[in-house]
Design a protein around this motif. Structure first.
Motif, PDB file in Angstrom:
ATOM      1  N   TYR A 103      -4.335   6.404  10.502  1.00 15.65           N
ATOM      2  CA  TYR A 103      -4.680   5.859   9.196  1.00 15.65           C
ATOM      3  C   TYR A 103      -5.719   4.753   9.342  1.00 15.65           C
ATOM      4  O   TYR A 103      -5.496   3.775  10.059  1.00 15.65           O
ATOM      5  CB  TYR A 103      -3.428   5.315   8.521  1.00 15.65           C
ATOM      6  N   ALA A 104      -6.846   4.910   8.659  1.00 17.41           N
ATOM      7  CA  ALA A 104      -7.877   3.867   8.626  1.00 17.41           C
ATOM      8  C   ALA A 104      -7.470   2.830   7.582  1.00 17.41           C
ATOM      9  O   ALA A 104      -7.844   2.902   6.413  1.00 17.41           O
ATOM     10  CB  ALA A 104      -9.236   4.470   8.306  1.00 17.41           C
ATOM     11  N   ASP A 105      -6.679   1.885   8.017  1.00 22.59           N
ATOM     12  CA  ASP A 105      -6.155   0.834   7.153  1.00 22.59           C
ATOM     13  C   ASP A 105      -7.188  -0.283   7.034  1.00 22.59           C
ATOM     14  O   ASP A 105      -8.257  -0.230   7.642  1.00 22.59           O
ATOM     15  CB  ASP A 105      -4.841   0.314   7.736  1.00 22.59           C
ATOM     16  N   SER A 106      -6.867  -1.302   6.266  1.00 27.30           N
ATOM     17  CA  SER A 106      -7.814  -2.394   6.019  1.00 27.30           C
ATOM     18  C   SER A 106      -7.146  -3.739   6.224  1.00 27.30           C
ATOM     19  O   SER A 106      -5.957  -3.914   5.937  1.00 27.30           O
ATOM     20  CB  SER A 106      -8.362  -2.316   4.590  1.00 27.30           C
ATOM     21  N   VAL A 107      -7.936  -4.706   6.694  1.00 21.21           N
ATOM     22  CA  VAL A 107      -7.449  -6.068   6.841  1.00 21.21           C
ATOM     23  C   VAL A 107      -7.031  -6.651   5.497  1.00 21.21           C
ATOM     24  O   VAL A 107      -6.239  -7.601   5.432  1.00 21.21           O
ATOM     25  CB  VAL A 107      -8.533  -6.937   7.518  1.00 21.21           C
ATOM     26  N   ARG A 108      -7.517  -6.036   4.412  1.00 22.32           N
ATOM     27  CA  ARG A 108      -7.153  -6.503   3.073  1.00 22.32           C
ATOM     28  C   ARG A 108      -5.765  -6.019   2.646  1.00 22.32           C
ATOM     29  O   ARG A 108      -5.331  -6.296   1.538  1.00 22.32           O
ATOM     30  CB  ARG A 108      -8.189  -6.019   2.052  1.00 22.32           C
ATOM     31  N   ARG A 109      -5.093  -5.314   3.521  1.00 23.49           N
ATOM     32  CA  ARG A 109      -3.759  -4.787   3.210  1.00 23.49           C
ATOM     33  C   ARG A 109      -2.767  -5.911   2.893  1.00 23.49           C
ATOM     34  O   ARG A 109      -1.761  -5.669   2.209  1.00 23.49           O
ATOM     35  CB  ARG A 109      -3.245  -3.945   4.370  1.00 23.49           C
ATOM     36  N   SER A 110      -3.016  -7.112   3.417  1.00 25.38           N
ATOM     37  CA  SER A 110      -2.095  -8.219   3.193  1.00 25.38           C
ATOM     38  C   SER A 110      -2.368  -8.961   1.888  1.00 25.38           C
ATOM     39  O   SER A 110      -1.604  -9.850   1.503  1.00 25.38           O
ATOM     40  CB  SER A 110      -2.156  -9.203   4.364  1.00 25.38           C
ATOM     41  N   ASP A 111      -3.448  -8.601   1.193  1.00 29.47           N
ATOM     42  CA  ASP A 111      -3.789  -9.273  -0.061  1.00 29.47           C
ATOM     43  C   ASP A 111      -2.804  -8.889  -1.166  1.00 29.47           C
ATOM     44  O   ASP A 111      -2.321  -7.752  -1.213  1.00 29.47           O
ATOM     45  CB  ASP A 111      -5.208  -8.898  -0.512  1.00 29.47           C
ATOM     46  N   ASP A 112      -2.557  -9.831  -2.055  1.00 26.54           N
ATOM     47  CA  ASP A 112      -1.721  -9.541  -3.223  1.00 26.54           C
ATOM     48  C   ASP A 112      -2.618  -9.038  -4.352  1.00 26.54           C
ATOM     49  O   ASP A 112      -2.765  -9.668  -5.397  1.00 26.54           O
ATOM     50  CB  ASP A 112      -0.955 -10.793  -3.652  1.00 26.54           C
ATOM     51  N   THR A 113      -3.228  -7.888  -4.110  1.00 32.77           N
ATOM     52  CA  THR A 113      -4.111  -7.242  -5.073  1.00 32.77           C
ATOM     53  C   THR A 113      -3.709  -5.781  -5.171  1.00 32.77           C
ATOM     54  O   THR A 113      -2.927  -5.273  -4.360  1.00 32.77           O
ATOM     55  CB  THR A 113      -5.582  -7.319  -4.618  1.00 32.77           C
ATOM     56  N   ALA A 114      -4.270  -5.106  -6.157  1.00 25.90           N
ATOM     57  CA  ALA A 114      -3.985  -3.675  -6.293  1.00 25.90           C
ATOM     58  C   ALA A 114      -4.409  -2.931  -5.037  1.00 25.90           C
ATOM     59  O   ALA A 114      -3.702  -2.024  -4.570  1.00 25.90           O
ATOM     60  CB  ALA A 114      -4.703  -3.121  -7.524  1.00 25.90           C
ATOM     61  N   TYR A 115      -5.547  -3.307  -4.477  1.00 27.59           N
ATOM     62  CA  TYR A 115      -6.025  -2.632  -3.270  1.00 27.59           C
ATOM     63  C   TYR A 115      -5.107  -2.909  -2.089  1.00 27.59           C
ATOM     64  O   TYR A 115      -4.747  -1.990  -1.338  1.00 27.59           O
ATOM     65  CB  TYR A 115      -7.448  -3.081  -2.957  1.00 27.59           C
ATOM     66  N   GLY A 116      -4.716  -4.176  -1.906  1.00 31.29           N
ATOM     67  CA  GLY A 116      -3.820  -4.513  -0.806  1.00 31.29           C
ATOM     68  C   GLY A 116      -2.495  -3.796  -0.908  1.00 31.29           C
ATOM     69  O   GLY A 116      -1.977  -3.241   0.083  1.00 31.29           O
ATOM     70  N   ARG A 117      -1.932  -3.782  -2.104  1.00 32.04           N
ATOM     71  CA  ARG A 117      -0.656  -3.087  -2.301  1.00 32.04           C
ATOM     72  C   ARG A 117      -0.809  -1.578  -2.079  1.00 32.04           C
ATOM     73  O   ARG A 117       0.076  -0.921  -1.513  1.00 32.04           O
ATOM     74  CB  ARG A 117      -0.114  -3.383  -3.705  1.00 32.04           C
ATOM     75  N   ALA A 118      -1.935  -1.026  -2.521  1.00 31.81           N
ATOM     76  CA  ALA A 118      -2.177   0.402  -2.360  1.00 31.81           C
ATOM     77  C   ALA A 118      -2.292   0.782  -0.887  1.00 31.81           C
ATOM     78  O   ALA A 118      -1.781   1.830  -0.459  1.00 31.81           O
ATOM     79  CB  ALA A 118      -3.443   0.814  -3.108  1.00 31.81           C
ATOM     80  N   LYS A 119      -2.961  -0.050  -0.090  1.00 26.67           N
ATOM     81  CA  LYS A 119      -3.106   0.244   1.332  1.00 26.67           C
ATOM     82  C   LYS A 119      -1.757   0.184   2.039  1.00 26.67           C
ATOM     83  O   LYS A 119      -1.454   1.034   2.892  1.00 26.67           O
ATOM     84  CB  LYS A 119      -4.087  -0.731   1.984  1.00 26.67           C
ATOM     85  N   ARG A 120      -0.921  -0.800   1.694  1.00 27.99           N
ATOM     86  CA  ARG A 120       0.407  -0.889   2.311  1.00 27.99           C
ATOM     87  C   ARG A 120       1.258   0.318   1.935  1.00 27.99           C
ATOM     88  O   ARG A 120       1.975   0.884   2.771  1.00 27.99           O
ATOM     89  CB  ARG A 120       1.102  -2.189   1.878  1.00 27.99           C
ATOM     90  N   ARG A 121       1.175   0.716   0.687  1.00 25.06           N
ATOM     91  CA  ARG A 121       1.962   1.853   0.225  1.00 25.06           C
ATOM     92  C   ARG A 121       1.514   3.143   0.913  1.00 25.06           C
ATOM     93  O   ARG A 121       2.342   3.973   1.323  1.00 25.06           O
ATOM     94  CB  ARG A 121       1.821   1.981  -1.286  1.00 25.06           C
ATOM     95  N   ALA A 122       0.188   3.309   1.060  1.00 26.91           N
ATOM     96  CA  ALA A 122      -0.332   4.511   1.723  1.00 26.91           C
ATOM     97  C   ALA A 122       0.113   4.551   3.182  1.00 26.91           C
ATOM     98  O   ALA A 122       0.468   5.613   3.708  1.00 26.91           O
ATOM     99  CB  ALA A 122      -1.844   4.555   1.614  1.00 26.91           C
ATOM    100  N   ALA A 123       0.083   3.386   3.853  1.00 26.60           N
ATOM    101  CA  ALA A 123       0.517   3.332   5.252  1.00 26.60           C
ATOM    102  C   ALA A 123       1.980   3.742   5.383  1.00 26.60           C
ATOM    103  O   ALA A 123       2.351   4.503   6.292  1.00 26.60           O
ATOM    104  CB  ALA A 123       0.302   1.926   5.810  1.00 26.60           C
TER     105      ALA A 123
END
Length: 371
Positions: A91-111
């Motif tokens: 999975y090509a995850d992002s350092v922004r995964r820890s952000d409390d944003t829609a994108y951060g939450r989406a990346k954590r959920r996808a992982a």
């Protein structure tokens, strides 16, 4: 090894396919339309050893970002569960995964979704990537580097709204980590480190490139940071800024043309003649800068971006010398025509080394690497 890549036309997916091609790794592109068609998706995944998930949504409304990432990860996870054998998921995850944003939450959920794909739960790599930059990034979308390159290419000076240090990693380096993880084993959490660079420092270096290069001069090309950033910048200029006009100095003795003016670099220069109808090249470079100048005779220089069928052609004549600088990750070829050989001058920022030549056979007229 045979891999599948989601988001194959995206920024990171395209760089990943370029690197896989250079290493002779079979790569199956999984377009978004395939993710929505279980039967075709299953057929595409047949025989692959690993799936690298690069597809995602990082712009739009909160709902679009959340739903887009969840849907892509969910459909891929379901397809992997339908296989009757273990397949590694990267999975090509992002350092922004820890952000409390829609994108951060989406990346954590996808992982989380991909990590629990049945038998592959123990064959999963979560690769948390820092900020990426590289050739053909989309301005106002992929990174501030792409935005700055685009602005300079359009003759505008970008404004630094907020300065700060950013960890930057070239997309080819990110792709190398993803490919390495495709061949790994076990459950892994990987965090490649980027190179800390400030926003103002990056803007200043790009402005240096613009000032030097607008007159055909080459900036200092020493060190990976300067070279990769210069190649990134050049990708936003091609093909509109080419060929580069060169001044011909003529007097009673004859003519003189300065083919290369470079601030500081190593490299290698050579001259070759090509008889009419013959061709040179038919290869691609991932990192190497090359300049072509025909000083006598006539030739066509043809270039094609990897995984595209569009060919850009330049007709060049030694009577009016110009420079054509080869863009990285574009296959290129020089063909002589007319009634005399074409005499060409070539310069590269690297000396040729057989064990690391960064030269990969690739016909310009045959985009077979895309299939």
């Amino acid at each position: 090894m045979r891999i599948a890549v989601t988001g194959p036309e995206g920024f990171l997916g395209w760089h990943l396919r370029c690197l896989a091609f250079s290493r002779g790794i079979a790569c199956v592109p999984i377009a978004r339309s395939l993710l929505g068609d279980p039967e075709r998706l299953d057929a595409a995944l047949d025989g692959v050893d690993a799936v690298i998930h690069c597809a995602g949504v990082n712009r739009g409304t909160d709902a679009e970002v959340t739903d887009g990432n969840a849907e892509a990860a969910g459909r891929l996870a379901e397809a992997v569960r339908r296989l009757d054998r273990p397949v590694r998921v990267v999975y090509a995850d992002s350092v922004r995964r820890s952000d409390d944003t829609a994108y951060g939450r989406a990346k954590r959920r996808a992982a989380a979704t991909l990590a629990g794909t049945g038998d592959t739960a123990a064959a999963f790599s979560d690769v948390v990537l820092p900020n990426l930059y590289g050739e053909h990034g989309r301005p106002h979308y992929n990174s501030f580097v792409a935005t700055f390159c685009h602005e300079f290419a359009q003759g505008r000076r970008p404004t630094v709204v907020q300065d700060g240090e950013v960890a930057l990693l070239h997309a080819q380096e990110a792709a190398a980590v993803l490919l390495e993880e495709a061949g790994a084993s076990g459950r892994r959490f990987v965090e490649p480190k980027g190179e800390p660079r400030s926003v103002t420092e990056t803007a200043a270096l790009l402005e240096e490139f613009e000032v030097e290069y607008r007159d055909g001069n080459l900036p200092e090309l020493t060190g990976r940071w300067r070279t990769t950033l210069f190649n990134t910048y050049r990708s936003h200029l091609f093909p509109a800024r080419y060929p580069v006009p060169l001044t011909q100095h003529v007097d009673g003795r004859g003519a003189l043309v300065e083919c290369v003016r470079v601030s500081a670099a190593g490299g290698q220069a050579f001259v070759s003649s090509t008889v009419p109808g013959a061709a040179r090249g038919e290869h691609v470079h991932l990192r190497k800068f090359e300049r072509f100048v025909i000083v006598s005779g006539k030739a066509e220089i043809a270039v094609r971006r990897l995984f595209s069928d569009r060919i850009v052609r330049f007709q060049v004549d030694g009577a009016d010398p110009v420079a054509v600088d080869m863009p990285t990750m574009w296959a290129h070829r020089l063909t002589a025509f007319g009634d005399q050989p074409a005499l060409g001058f070539f310069w590269s920022n690297e000396r040729y080394t057989p064990y690391d030549a960064d030269t990969f056979a690739c016909p310009v007229d045959d985009p077979s690497e895309a299939t």
